[in-house]
Design a protein around this motif. Structure first.
Motif, PDB file in Angstrom:
ATOM      1  N   CYS A 136       0.852  -1.173   0.000  1.00 56.37           N
ATOM      2  CA  CYS A 136       0.000   0.000   0.000  1.00 56.37           C
ATOM      3  C   CYS A 136       0.895   1.233   0.000  1.00 56.37           C
ATOM      4  O   CYS A 136       2.020   1.195   0.505  1.00 56.37           O
ATOM      5  CB  CYS A 136      -0.940   0.008   1.204  1.00 56.37           C
ATOM      6  SG  CYS A 136      -0.104  -0.095   2.785  1.00 56.37           S
ATOM      7  N   PRO A 137       0.417   2.333  -0.570  1.00 56.22           N
ATOM      8  CA  PRO A 137       1.264   3.535  -0.637  1.00 56.22           C
ATOM      9  C   PRO A 137       1.650   4.039   0.740  1.00 56.22           C
ATOM     10  O   PRO A 137       0.876   4.003   1.685  1.00 56.22           O
ATOM     11  CB  PRO A 137       0.375   4.545  -1.372  1.00 56.22           C
ATOM     12  CG  PRO A 137      -0.612   3.726  -2.117  1.00 56.22           C
ATOM     13  CD  PRO A 137      -0.848   2.509  -1.290  1.00 56.22           C
ATOM     14  N   VAL A 138       2.874   4.519   0.830  1.00 54.92           N
ATOM     15  CA  VAL A 138       3.368   5.145   2.046  1.00 54.92           C
ATOM     16  C   VAL A 138       3.319   6.653   1.830  1.00 54.92           C
ATOM     17  O   VAL A 138       3.991   7.179   0.945  1.00 54.92           O
ATOM     18  CB  VAL A 138       4.793   4.680   2.371  1.00 54.92           C
ATOM     19  CG1 VAL A 138       5.365   5.486   3.516  1.00 54.92           C
ATOM     20  CG2 VAL A 138       4.799   3.211   2.706  1.00 54.92           C
ATOM     21  N   ASP A 415       7.428   6.108  -1.059  1.00 53.02           N
ATOM     22  CA  ASP A 415       6.664   6.298  -2.287  1.00 53.02           C
ATOM     23  C   ASP A 415       5.440   5.400  -2.297  1.00 53.02           C
ATOM     24  O   ASP A 415       5.059   4.807  -1.299  1.00 53.02           O
ATOM     25  CB  ASP A 415       7.542   6.030  -3.513  1.00 53.02           C
ATOM     26  CG  ASP A 415       7.902   4.556  -3.655  1.00 53.02           C
ATOM     27  OD1 ASP A 415       7.539   3.774  -2.768  1.00 53.02           O
ATOM     28  OD2 ASP A 415       8.551   4.208  -4.643  1.00 53.02           O
ATOM     29  N   ALA A 416       4.800   5.304  -3.465  1.00 54.96           N
ATOM     30  CA  ALA A 416       3.544   4.580  -3.583  1.00 54.96           C
ATOM     31  C   ALA A 416       3.726   3.076  -3.520  1.00 54.96           C
ATOM     32  O   ALA A 416       2.764   2.347  -3.323  1.00 54.96           O
ATOM     33  CB  ALA A 416       2.852   4.949  -4.895  1.00 54.96           C
ATOM     34  N   THR A 417       4.950   2.585  -3.683  1.00 55.28           N
ATOM     35  CA  THR A 417       5.162   1.143  -3.607  1.00 55.28           C
ATOM     36  C   THR A 417       6.185   0.766  -2.552  1.00 55.28           C
ATOM     37  O   THR A 417       6.387  -0.412  -2.314  1.00 55.28           O
ATOM     38  CB  THR A 417       5.652   0.592  -4.962  1.00 55.28           C
ATOM     39  OG1 THR A 417       6.861   1.256  -5.333  1.00 55.28           O
ATOM     40  CG2 THR A 417       4.609   0.818  -6.025  1.00 55.28           C
ATOM     41  N   ARG A 441      10.422 -11.157  -5.156  1.00 59.01           N
ATOM     42  CA  ARG A 441       9.116 -11.147  -4.535  1.00 59.01           C
ATOM     43  C   ARG A 441       8.446  -9.807  -4.746  1.00 59.01           C
ATOM     44  O   ARG A 441       9.052  -8.765  -4.621  1.00 59.01           O
ATOM     45  CB  ARG A 441       9.242 -11.448  -3.041  1.00 59.01           C
ATOM     46  CG  ARG A 441       9.738 -12.839  -2.760  1.00 59.01           C
ATOM     47  CD  ARG A 441       9.768 -13.091  -1.278  1.00 59.01           C
ATOM     48  NE  ARG A 441       8.418 -13.006  -0.735  1.00 59.01           N
ATOM     49  CZ  ARG A 441       8.168 -13.162   0.559  1.00 59.01           C
ATOM     50  NH1 ARG A 441       9.138 -13.407   1.387  1.00 59.01           N
ATOM     51  NH2 ARG A 441       6.924 -13.063   0.986  1.00 59.01           N
ATOM     52  N   ARG A 442       7.144  -9.841  -5.031  1.00 58.32           N
ATOM     53  CA  ARG A 442       6.386  -8.623  -5.253  1.00 58.32           C
ATOM     54  C   ARG A 442       5.201  -8.547  -4.311  1.00 58.32           C
ATOM     55  O   ARG A 442       4.173  -7.990  -4.633  1.00 58.32           O
ATOM     56  CB  ARG A 442       5.883  -8.588  -6.700  1.00 58.32           C
ATOM     57  CG  ARG A 442       6.959  -8.794  -7.747  1.00 58.32           C
ATOM     58  CD  ARG A 442       7.800  -7.570  -7.906  1.00 58.32           C
ATOM     59  NE  ARG A 442       7.024  -6.458  -8.431  1.00 58.32           N
ATOM     60  CZ  ARG A 442       7.540  -5.275  -8.686  1.00 58.32           C
ATOM     61  NH1 ARG A 442       8.801  -5.042  -8.435  1.00 58.32           N
ATOM     62  NH2 ARG A 442       6.785  -4.309  -9.150  1.00 58.32           N
ATOM     63  N   ASP A 443       5.330  -9.167  -3.135  1.00 54.31           N
ATOM     64  CA  ASP A 443       4.182  -9.261  -2.252  1.00 54.31           C
ATOM     65  C   ASP A 443       4.157  -8.164  -1.205  1.00 54.31           C
ATOM     66  O   ASP A 443       3.358  -8.204  -0.298  1.00 54.31           O
ATOM     67  CB  ASP A 443       4.164 -10.618  -1.542  1.00 54.31           C
ATOM     68  CG  ASP A 443       5.430 -10.838  -0.722  1.00 54.31           C
ATOM     69  OD1 ASP A 443       6.390 -10.058  -0.925  1.00 54.31           O
ATOM     70  OD2 ASP A 443       5.440 -11.757   0.101  1.00 54.31           O
ATOM     71  N   GLY A 444       4.999  -7.177  -1.284  1.00 52.92           N
ATOM     72  CA  GLY A 444       4.969  -6.141  -0.276  1.00 52.92           C
ATOM     73  C   GLY A 444       5.679  -4.894  -0.734  1.00 52.92           C
ATOM     74  O   GLY A 444       6.482  -4.926  -1.650  1.00 52.92           O
ATOM     75  N   PRO A 445       5.369  -3.759  -0.116  1.00 54.57           N
ATOM     76  CA  PRO A 445       6.060  -2.521  -0.440  1.00 54.57           C
ATOM     77  C   PRO A 445       7.515  -2.600  -0.048  1.00 54.57           C
ATOM     78  O   PRO A 445       7.870  -3.250   0.909  1.00 54.57           O
ATOM     79  CB  PRO A 445       5.311  -1.474   0.386  1.00 54.57           C
ATOM     80  CG  PRO A 445       4.663  -2.250   1.463  1.00 54.57           C
ATOM     81  CD  PRO A 445       4.382  -3.601   0.921  1.00 54.57           C
ATOM     82  N   GLY A 510      -0.011  -7.747  -8.653  1.00 56.66           N
ATOM     83  CA  GLY A 510       0.600  -7.143  -9.817  1.00 56.66           C
ATOM     84  C   GLY A 510       1.172  -5.774  -9.496  1.00 56.66           C
ATOM     85  O   GLY A 510       1.386  -5.427  -8.349  1.00 56.66           O
ATOM     86  N   PRO A 511       1.397  -4.938 -10.525  1.00 55.14           N
ATOM     87  CA  PRO A 511       1.913  -3.594 -10.293  1.00 55.14           C
ATOM     88  C   PRO A 511       0.925  -2.763  -9.493  1.00 55.14           C
ATOM     89  O   PRO A 511      -0.283  -2.891  -9.621  1.00 55.14           O
ATOM     90  CB  PRO A 511       2.106  -3.043 -11.717  1.00 55.14           C
ATOM     91  CG  PRO A 511       2.137  -4.247 -12.596  1.00 55.14           C
ATOM     92  CD  PRO A 511       1.280  -5.274 -11.929  1.00 55.14           C
ATOM     93  N   LEU A 512       1.448  -1.909  -8.654  1.00 47.99           N
ATOM     94  CA  LEU A 512       0.615  -1.118  -7.757  1.00 47.99           C
ATOM     95  C   LEU A 512       0.282   0.208  -8.412  1.00 47.99           C
ATOM     96  O   LEU A 512       1.150   0.879  -8.943  1.00 47.99           O
ATOM     97  CB  LEU A 512       1.351  -0.868  -6.447  1.00 47.99           C
ATOM     98  CG  LEU A 512       0.566  -0.106  -5.396  1.00 47.99           C
ATOM     99  CD1 LEU A 512      -0.498  -1.019  -4.813  1.00 47.99           C
ATOM    100  CD2 LEU A 512       1.481   0.386  -4.308  1.00 47.99           C
TER     101      LEU A 512
END
Length: 556
Positions: A136-138, A415-417, A441-445, A510-512
């Motif tokens: 989620c975006p920070v 940032d947003a990711t 891994r793409r499961d977290g910011p 997928g992409p945020l």
């Protein structure tokens, strides 16, 4: 002249010519430590534990990961050397000269030791990337007052604490029911004030205990800033107003109206009774907080002002706008000092280095640009100020917030990711075809960290951040309170929940998308009480249901 064995004549007196020792038995020769130092042996229990972990991974069909020690950014060696030098140096301006060779990295001092050399504060070395389980975006990031941890606020309404030395996750707290839009510690470091998407303002202690909460605005609060004496703070909201609050009484003192659209940011002067705000009406306004009157209005920007920042001395104010420019204004003459052009897309955030005249800006394309304002002014031959350092791929998307370490050696944007990061261009992404690779891994910011090396060995580097000259540590708590211990980890204290359902970002595969989209989750019908042994603010992700297809709402 006596004859020698060499053909080259010796131009030294005979008494200076070295001769073999007349008593070889009296010459000292080493008897111990004849071999090179060896690394310490591995602990048998640790070796057995690693072998068992590898066997379990092979049994589960997973690839075995090579264990590596966590990299640490430690500034204590440099600070100790600097404090010792201040006591024993021959004069007040003496600083050892820096030598341009890698072995002398261990002799580097903190940025405050080099007030005339801004190159020691350019964060261009990539250090670390950290990830959170829920992408989620920070929106906001800041250092804790003592400089040991990093606090981030995300769209899910959570506060996350990260270790400031090893960059690993420490704790997470559900602080708000909607997206956290702004927070700031008091100058004394005793309290934290935060605001969210629903216009709710909350107070927290350093151990993350929630003290109070109330509705401050009708719409989202975009900015929050404390006065120099911490008695008041100002908030900027999408309802086109700026409100000044009494901190102790949680009472509204005045409402400043004058912007024609959403107010996106507000900053209190570091030492004077002066407010500056920027909004969606493309205007920058200066306010007198006593009378609520507008002192001056600047119209140089052609699009929304998304960020403002005062210089440490309070003479300059920098603005970041969606017109792809960063403008610096001198309030002494109320004139434009510099126009900085280098971003390819809108500029989302801006911050100053606490010691050197370095301005750092973050854009929606994920670039971080360092601007050195201590150099010569633009001329007709070179009318455009070039960035001192450019990190074109520091992040994958918008950089919404940036913060320097109080000592000025470590820099972290969010940032947003990403959860947070710190100055520098990250290495290319490594794709793990098996889906188990750490970098794939793409499961977290993610969190990235860049630093300027200053002390503690060739592999130790120091964090950049806030000003050391005006930095004061909070006094430790005494008595039997466990918070007085160095082993106490903030974030595990109780926090009161106000309101009902919480807006939570769904897990993304997928992409945020950018921060313009806000995610909400279906509210749970049942109310969950406080579990035994867990504080009320503790987040248990096993029972929280997420709605990936929940409604979305635009940021602007």
């Amino acid at each position: 002249m006596p004859s020698t064995d060499t053909s080259i004549p010796v131009l030294l007196p005979s008494s200076s010519i070295p001769r073999p020792p007349s008593h070889p038995h009296l010459e000292w020769t080493p008897k111990r430590y004849l071999s090179d130092p060896q690394p310490p042996p591995m602990d048998d229990a640790r070796v057995l534990e690693q072998e068992m972990a590898a066997a379990r991974q092979l049994q589960d069909g997973k690839t075995v990961k090579k264990t590596r020690p966590r990299r640490t950014v430690d500034f204590n060696a440099g600070m100790g050397r600097w404090n010792l030098l201040r006591k024993h140096r021959p004069n007040s301006t003496y600083v050892p000269s820096m030598r341009p060779a890698p072995p002398f990295i261990v002799d580097l001092l903190p940025p405050i030791a080099y007030p005339g050399n801004s190159s020691t504060s350019l964060c261009t070395k990539f250090i670390h990337t950290s990830t959170n389980k829920i992408r989620c975006p920070v929106n906001v990031v800041t250092w804790t007052p003592e400089g040991r941890r990093v606090l981030t606020g995300s769209t899910s309404g959570e506060f996350t604490l990260w270790n400031g030395l090893t960059f690993n996750f420490e704790t997470i707290l559900q602080a708000h029911d909607s997206a956290v839009r702004a927070f700031q510690f008091t100058h004394s470091g005793s309290f934290l004030a935060s605001a969210d998407q629903n216009g709710i303002i909350k107070y927290f202690q350093p151990n993350m205990n929630n003290l109070t909460a109330w509705a401050g605005h009708r719409e989202a609060i975009r900015g929050l800033s404390f006065s120099p004496d911490d008695r008041r703070f100002a908030t900027a909201s999408d309802d086109s107003t700026i409100r000044i609050w009494s901190f102790e009484e949680s009472r509204e003192e005045s409402v400043l109206t004058g912007h024609g659209w959403d107010v996106k940011c507000v900053e209190w002067h570091p030492s004077k009774g002066l407010l500056v705000s920027g909004g969606k009406d493309n205007q920058i306004k200066f306010w007198d907080p006593r009378t609520g009157a507008v002192l001056s209005t600047l119209h140089q920007h052609k699009n929304t002002i998304q960020g403002l920042a005062w210089s440490p001395n309070g003479n300059l104010v920098a603005s970041a706008s969606r017109d792809q420019t960063v403008r610096v204004f001198d309030i002494r003459a109320m004139k434009e000092f510099r126009v900085l052009r280098g971003h390819k897309k809108e500029v989302c955030s801006v911050t100053w280095h606490p010691i050197h005249p370095i301005l750092v800006s973050g854009g929606s394309e994920g670039a971080v640009l360092h601007w050195d304002l201590g150099g010569p002014e633009p001329t007709t031959l070179q009318p455009i100020t070039q960035p001192r350092a450019t990190l074109s791929q520091a992040h994958d998307s918008n950089i919404w917030s940036m913060a320097f370490h109080p000592m000025g050696h470590l820099f972290r944007p969010g940032d947003a990711t990403s959860v947070f990061s710190g100055g520098g261009e990250k290495p290319p992404e490594i794709i793990d075809m098996s889906g188990q690779g750490r970098r794939g891994r793409r499961d977290g910011p993610r969190v990235q960290l860049m630093v300027v090396p200053i002390s503690g060995g060739a592999r130790r580097r120091i964090r950049l951040g806030w000003g050391t000259s005006s930095y004061s540590q909070r006094a430790p708590l005494s008595g039997d309170d466990p918070m007085g211990s160095d082993d106490f980890i903030p974030g595990f204290g109780s926090a009161d929940n106000f309101g009902g359902s919480s807006a939570v970002a769904p897990k993304q595969s997928g992409p945020l998308p950018g921060q313009e989209e806000m995610w909400t989750a279906d509210s749970r019908g049942d109310s969950r009480g406080e579990e035994w042994g867990k504080p009320q603010g503790w987040v248990d992700r096993s029972w929280r249901g997420y709605n990936p297809n929940g409604p979305r709402r635009g940021r602007y």
